[in-house]
Scaffold this motif. Structure first.
Motif: not given
Length: 70
Positions: A1-10, A30-43
């Protein structure tokens, strides 16, 4: 089933029982595998997709994973 959803990432710090949100926002997935990068103030200790289980899910326990430590 195609994926096209607005989903929380954190990313979070703390334990799974007491999470502190470091960054949480919605992403278009929109795809099964995605990569996200975050910059945060603590580990961060955990990262996840739909971490608060707002969506119907067969295995909600796998929405958060431990962040790998280099």
């Amino acid at each position: 089933m195609p994926l096209h959803d607005l989903i929380d990432v954190g990313v979070f710090s703390g334990t799974k029982e007491h999470l502190k949100r470091l960054n949480l926002h919605k992403e278009w997935l929109t795809q099964a595998n995605s990569t996200f990068e975050f910059t945060v103030d603590e580990k961060p200790t955990f990262a996840g997709i739909d971490p608060y289980n707002k969506l119907i899910d067969r295995d909600p326990a796998d929405n958060l994973i431990e962040v790998e430590k280099p």
